[in-house]
Design a protein around this motif. Sequence first.
Motif, PDB file in Angstrom:
ATOM      1  N   TYR A 132      -5.216  -6.218   4.823  1.00 44.20           N
ATOM      2  CA  TYR A 132      -5.963  -5.475   5.835  1.00 44.20           C
ATOM      3  C   TYR A 132      -5.455  -4.042   6.003  1.00 44.20           C
ATOM      4  O   TYR A 132      -6.220  -3.162   6.418  1.00 44.20           O
ATOM      5  CB  TYR A 132      -5.996  -6.251   7.150  1.00 44.20           C
ATOM      6  CG  TYR A 132      -7.084  -7.298   7.108  1.00 44.20           C
ATOM      7  CD1 TYR A 132      -8.412  -6.939   7.289  1.00 44.20           C
ATOM      8  CD2 TYR A 132      -6.798  -8.628   6.810  1.00 44.20           C
ATOM      9  CE1 TYR A 132      -9.432  -7.880   7.209  1.00 44.20           C
ATOM     10  CE2 TYR A 132      -7.802  -9.577   6.724  1.00 44.20           C
ATOM     11  CZ  TYR A 132      -9.123  -9.199   6.923  1.00 44.20           C
ATOM     12  OH  TYR A 132     -10.133 -10.124   6.823  1.00 44.20           O
ATOM     13  N   ASP A 133      -4.206  -3.795   5.658  1.00 42.89           N
ATOM     14  CA  ASP A 133      -3.767  -2.401   5.579  1.00 42.89           C
ATOM     15  C   ASP A 133      -4.580  -1.658   4.520  1.00 42.89           C
ATOM     16  O   ASP A 133      -4.988  -0.508   4.719  1.00 42.89           O
ATOM     17  CB  ASP A 133      -2.278  -2.329   5.215  1.00 42.89           C
ATOM     18  CG  ASP A 133      -1.356  -2.574   6.401  1.00 42.89           C
ATOM     19  OD1 ASP A 133      -1.840  -2.607   7.547  1.00 42.89           O
ATOM     20  OD2 ASP A 133      -0.142  -2.734   6.166  1.00 42.89           O
ATOM     21  N   PRO A 158     -10.108  -2.733  13.797  1.00 42.90           N
ATOM     22  CA  PRO A 158     -10.203  -1.293  14.069  1.00 42.90           C
ATOM     23  C   PRO A 158     -10.549  -0.957  15.508  1.00 42.90           C
ATOM     24  O   PRO A 158     -10.793   0.208  15.819  1.00 42.90           O
ATOM     25  CB  PRO A 158     -11.291  -0.835  13.108  1.00 42.90           C
ATOM     26  CG  PRO A 158     -12.177  -2.025  12.962  1.00 42.90           C
ATOM     27  CD  PRO A 158     -11.257  -3.217  13.010  1.00 42.90           C
ATOM     28  N   GLY A 159     -10.616  -1.955  16.390  1.00 45.60           N
ATOM     29  CA  GLY A 159     -10.703  -1.687  17.810  1.00 45.60           C
ATOM     30  C   GLY A 159     -12.068  -1.564  18.424  1.00 45.60           C
ATOM     31  O   GLY A 159     -12.179  -1.305  19.631  1.00 45.60           O
ATOM     32  N   VAL A 192      -4.233  -1.009  13.259  1.00 48.66           N
ATOM     33  CA  VAL A 192      -3.835  -0.452  14.555  1.00 48.66           C
ATOM     34  C   VAL A 192      -3.857   1.075  14.505  1.00 48.66           C
ATOM     35  O   VAL A 192      -4.288   1.734  15.466  1.00 48.66           O
ATOM     36  CB  VAL A 192      -2.444  -0.983  14.959  1.00 48.66           C
ATOM     37  CG1 VAL A 192      -1.895  -0.222  16.154  1.00 48.66           C
ATOM     38  CG2 VAL A 192      -2.526  -2.482  15.272  1.00 48.66           C
ATOM     39  N   GLU A 193      -3.434   1.641  13.395  1.00 44.35           N
ATOM     40  CA  GLU A 193      -3.486   3.095  13.243  1.00 44.35           C
ATOM     41  C   GLU A 193      -4.914   3.612  13.341  1.00 44.35           C
ATOM     42  O   GLU A 193      -5.190   4.612  14.016  1.00 44.35           O
ATOM     43  CB  GLU A 193      -2.868   3.498  11.906  1.00 44.35           C
ATOM     44  CG  GLU A 193      -2.854   4.998  11.649  1.00 44.35           C
ATOM     45  CD  GLU A 193      -2.261   5.361  10.297  1.00 44.35           C
ATOM     46  OE1 GLU A 193      -2.309   6.551   9.944  1.00 44.35           O
ATOM     47  OE2 GLU A 193      -1.767   4.459   9.589  1.00 44.35           O
ATOM     48  N   VAL A 194      -5.844   2.924  12.659  1.00 45.01           N
ATOM     49  CA  VAL A 194      -7.253   3.322  12.722  1.00 45.01           C
ATOM     50  C   VAL A 194      -7.770   3.188  14.147  1.00 45.01           C
ATOM     51  O   VAL A 194      -8.461   4.074  14.671  1.00 45.01           O
ATOM     52  CB  VAL A 194      -8.097   2.471  11.755  1.00 45.01           C
ATOM     53  CG1 VAL A 194      -9.588   2.696  12.006  1.00 45.01           C
ATOM     54  CG2 VAL A 194      -7.760   2.809  10.310  1.00 45.01           C
ATOM     55  N   ALA A 195      -7.457   2.059  14.801  1.00 47.50           N
ATOM     56  CA  ALA A 195      -7.937   1.824  16.160  1.00 47.50           C
ATOM     57  C   ALA A 195      -7.432   2.897  17.124  1.00 47.50           C
ATOM     58  O   ALA A 195      -8.193   3.410  17.958  1.00 47.50           O
ATOM     59  CB  ALA A 195      -7.486   0.438  16.636  1.00 47.50           C
ATOM     60  N   ARG A 196      -6.161   3.245  17.011  1.00 42.06           N
ATOM     61  CA  ARG A 196      -5.604   4.282  17.893  1.00 42.06           C
ATOM     62  C   ARG A 196      -6.265   5.634  17.651  1.00 42.06           C
ATOM     63  O   ARG A 196      -6.473   6.408  18.591  1.00 42.06           O
ATOM     64  CB  ARG A 196      -4.092   4.380  17.672  1.00 42.06           C
ATOM     65  CG  ARG A 196      -3.315   3.205  18.230  1.00 42.06           C
ATOM     66  CD  ARG A 196      -1.850   3.268  17.810  1.00 42.06           C
ATOM     67  NE  ARG A 196      -1.066   2.208  18.428  1.00 42.06           N
ATOM     68  CZ  ARG A 196       0.183   1.896  18.074  1.00 42.06           C
ATOM     69  NH1 ARG A 196       0.781   2.586  17.094  1.00 42.06           N
ATOM     70  NH2 ARG A 196       0.836   0.924  18.682  1.00 42.06           N
ATOM     71  N   ARG A 197      -6.596   5.908  16.395  1.00 41.32           N
ATOM     72  CA  ARG A 197      -7.240   7.183  16.066  1.00 41.32           C
ATOM     73  C   ARG A 197      -8.673   7.223  16.580  1.00 41.32           C
ATOM     74  O   ARG A 197      -9.133   8.240  17.104  1.00 41.32           O
ATOM     75  CB  ARG A 197      -7.202   7.399  14.550  1.00 41.32           C
ATOM     76  CG  ARG A 197      -7.792   8.738  14.118  1.00 41.32           C
ATOM     77  CD  ARG A 197      -7.582   8.994  12.646  1.00 41.32           C
ATOM     78  NE  ARG A 197      -8.295   8.054  11.787  1.00 41.32           N
ATOM     79  CZ  ARG A 197      -7.714   7.163  10.986  1.00 41.32           C
ATOM     80  NH1 ARG A 197      -6.396   7.077  10.940  1.00 41.32           N
ATOM     81  NH2 ARG A 197      -8.438   6.354  10.234  1.00 41.32           N
ATOM     82  N   GLU A 198      -9.390   6.098  16.433  1.00 35.56           N
ATOM     83  CA  GLU A 198     -10.800   6.068  16.833  1.00 35.56           C
ATOM     84  C   GLU A 198     -10.967   5.966  18.350  1.00 35.56           C
ATOM     85  O   GLU A 198     -11.941   6.476  18.905  1.00 35.56           O
ATOM     86  CB  GLU A 198     -11.495   4.878  16.154  1.00 35.56           C
ATOM     87  CG  GLU A 198     -11.462   4.926  14.638  1.00 35.56           C
ATOM     88  CD  GLU A 198     -12.837   5.073  14.030  1.00 35.56           C
ATOM     89  OE1 GLU A 198     -13.844   4.882  14.729  1.00 35.56           O
ATOM     90  OE2 GLU A 198     -12.899   5.393  12.822  1.00 35.56           O
ATOM     91  N   TYR A 199     -10.021   5.304  19.015  1.00 41.88           N
ATOM     92  CA  TYR A 199     -10.135   5.079  20.458  1.00 41.88           C
ATOM     93  C   TYR A 199      -8.813   5.463  21.120  1.00 41.88           C
ATOM     94  O   TYR A 199      -8.033   4.607  21.542  1.00 41.88           O
ATOM     95  CB  TYR A 199     -10.494   3.622  20.746  1.00 41.88           C
ATOM     96  CG  TYR A 199     -11.696   3.153  19.962  1.00 41.88           C
ATOM     97  CD1 TYR A 199     -12.995   3.541  20.306  1.00 41.88           C
ATOM     98  CD2 TYR A 199     -11.539   2.332  18.830  1.00 41.88           C
ATOM     99  CE1 TYR A 199     -14.091   3.126  19.575  1.00 41.88           C
ATOM    100  CE2 TYR A 199     -12.634   1.918  18.098  1.00 41.88           C
ATOM    101  CZ  TYR A 199     -13.901   2.314  18.465  1.00 41.88           C
ATOM    102  OH  TYR A 199     -14.985   1.899  17.739  1.00 41.88           O
TER     103      TYR A 199
END
Length: 212
Positions: free
Chosen positions: A14-15, A59-60, A83-90
């Motif tokens: 998933y990474d 991805p949040g 988690v990195e993508v989710a933090r960036r998007e939201y």
Amino acid sequence: MTSDEWLVDARISYDAVAGSYADQLRDALAGGPYLRAALAVFAEGVRGEGPVVDVGCGPGHVTAHLRGLGVDAFGVDLSPGMVEVARREYPGVRFEVGSMTDLRLGDASVAGLLAWWSLIHIPDDEVPTVFAHFRRVLRPGGPVQLGFHVGDTSRLKTEGYGGHPMAVYVHRRRPERVASWLRDAGFEIEAQWLCEPDERVPQAFLFARNAS
């Protein structure tokens, strides 16, 4: 395969697909009225009651949708890439790296728990451990909502989401089997939805509550 091995495989897989997965799922809720309805039911039961965890948040997008419904939701995912993508998007939403097999949350610390299509990678013999963690972190009477693929098979997924290599098993299960595991863990089943029953892979939702 040991638990460490399949967890590592899932994390690496998933990474690798985090960015393309987010791109493909970004509009899933907009085009899924039954998905939104399930989240609306969940939100109605937890709004204003305290923090709610989205386990396997990816991805949040689901966590963020719950926030839009007035829920104090935060996400946990095994994959640091997700988690990195989710933090960036939201950026205004809390996301943490963690495993549902060893959920690092306090006892009775959340008012509700959501796990959509994240249990599909958990082997049968690990499900009771996962559900024990779910019950431990939920407050008495707190709701849990699960979404998963329906079927009787397990297959090794070797690529996906734009052709990226993966190495994760996808387990399809009957709702009555998942419900039985939930009851054994101390949950009461309140409702069951079957979506797209005529499709090749139907989807199911289980609505349950911590009986303690």
